[in-house]
Design an enzyme around this catalytic site. Structure first.
Site, short mmCIF file in Angstrom:
data_model
loop_
_atom_site.label_atom_id
_atom_site.label_comp_id
_atom_site.label_asym_id
_atom_site.label_seq_id
_atom_site.Cartn_x
_atom_site.Cartn_y
_atom_site.Cartn_z
N TYR A 247 0.85 1.54 13.71
CA TYR A 247 1.73 2.44 12.96
C TYR A 247 1.22 3.87 13.00
O TYR A 247 0.04 4.12 12.99
CB TYR A 247 1.99 1.96 11.54
CG TYR A 247 0.79 1.75 10.66
CD1 TYR A 247 0.42 2.71 9.73
CD2 TYR A 247 0.05 0.58 10.72
CE1 TYR A 247 -0.67 2.52 8.90
CE2 TYR A 247 -1.04 0.37 9.90
CZ TYR A 247 -1.39 1.35 9.00
OH TYR A 247 -2.47 1.15 8.17
N ASP B 174 -6.52 -6.32 -2.04
CA ASP B 174 -5.09 -6.59 -2.24
C ASP B 174 -4.83 -7.63 -3.33
O ASP B 174 -3.73 -7.68 -3.88
CB ASP B 174 -4.44 -7.02 -0.92
CG ASP B 174 -4.25 -5.86 0.04
OD1 ASP B 174 -4.42 -4.69 -0.38
OD2 ASP B 174 -3.95 -6.11 1.22
N LYS C 299 5.41 6.38 7.45
CA LYS C 299 4.86 5.47 8.46
C LYS C 299 5.96 5.04 9.43
O LYS C 299 7.11 4.83 9.02
CB LYS C 299 4.28 4.21 7.81
CG LYS C 299 3.14 4.48 6.85
CD LYS C 299 2.69 3.20 6.17
CE LYS C 299 1.58 3.49 5.17
NZ LYS C 299 1.15 2.29 4.45
N HIS D 250 0.81 -1.22 0.00
CA HIS D 250 0.00 0.00 0.00
C HIS D 250 0.85 1.27 0.00
O HIS D 250 1.95 1.29 0.53
CB HIS D 250 -0.90 0.04 1.24
CG HIS D 250 -1.80 -1.14 1.37
ND1 HIS D 250 -2.12 -1.68 2.58
CD2 HIS D 250 -2.45 -1.88 0.44
CE1 HIS D 250 -2.94 -2.71 2.40
NE2 HIS D 250 -3.15 -2.85 1.11
#
Length: 182
Positions: A132, A168, A72, A62
């Site tokens: 995250y 995905d 991130k 992603h």
């Protein structure tokens, strides 16, 4: 904290100092002042957490397009993951290259993923929780991905039975992906 640069520019492993005794442990998982001393100067504005019930869950790869790209800072609260980042900065000498690292509740390592990287992970054990921080809010119109098993990338995922979301499973390969990082 110990900061270890990876071979993809800007990506880093962060190892916090852990103070343990017979009761358990204490650690600072994030300290802005110490991060700034290591050149990590991001204004994280949101925390995200996921639970993957089974080993072999792959989430990714992603990223968000500019101007809503995200940096991130990833860590595992419980369980373990094989965390993968792919350099998708078109002008980078490492464009299309990837790095994989193990993050777990035991090693307490964190992975800093700068803008311009696709990110994904595979759970190594069941009931894995990942937390995250991001420096930009989720933007559905800028949300993109790359196919987790793109043969051109050759990522060596640690599972033979990948468990994927429908989304995905449908991402394009790197060569067909919508990328605006230069």
């Amino acid at each position: 904290m110990k900061v270890i640069p990876l071979n993809l520019e800007g990506a880093k492993i962060i190892e916090p100092v852990v103070h343990g005794d017979h009761r358990g442990f204490f650690m600072e998982s994030y300290n802005e002042q110490i991060m700034n001393q290591h050149g990590i100067n991001y204004a994280f504005i949101q925390d995200n957490q996921s639970l993957s019930a089974e080993a072999g869950v792959i989430r990714g790869l992603h990223y968000q397009l500019n101007p809503k790209a995200q940096t991130k800072l990833i860590r595992v609260l419980s369980g373990a993951i094989y965390d993968v980042i792919v350099d998708i900065r078109k002008s980078s000498p490492t464009f299309g290259q990837w790095v994989g690292v193990i993050l777990s509740e035991h090693n307490r390592r964190q992975l800093l993923v700068p803008k311009g990287f696709a990110h994904g992970f595979c759970t190594l054990v069941s009931n894995t929780q990942v937390l995250y921080k991001v420096d930009e809010y989720y933007s559905p119109e800028n949300d993109r991905g790359i196919l987790w098993n793109d043969p051109a990338l050759g990522i060596d995922w640690p599972t033979s039975q990948a468990i994927l979301s429908e989304k995905d499973q449908k991402h394009p390969t790197l060569s067909d992906a919508d990328i605006n990082f230069h």
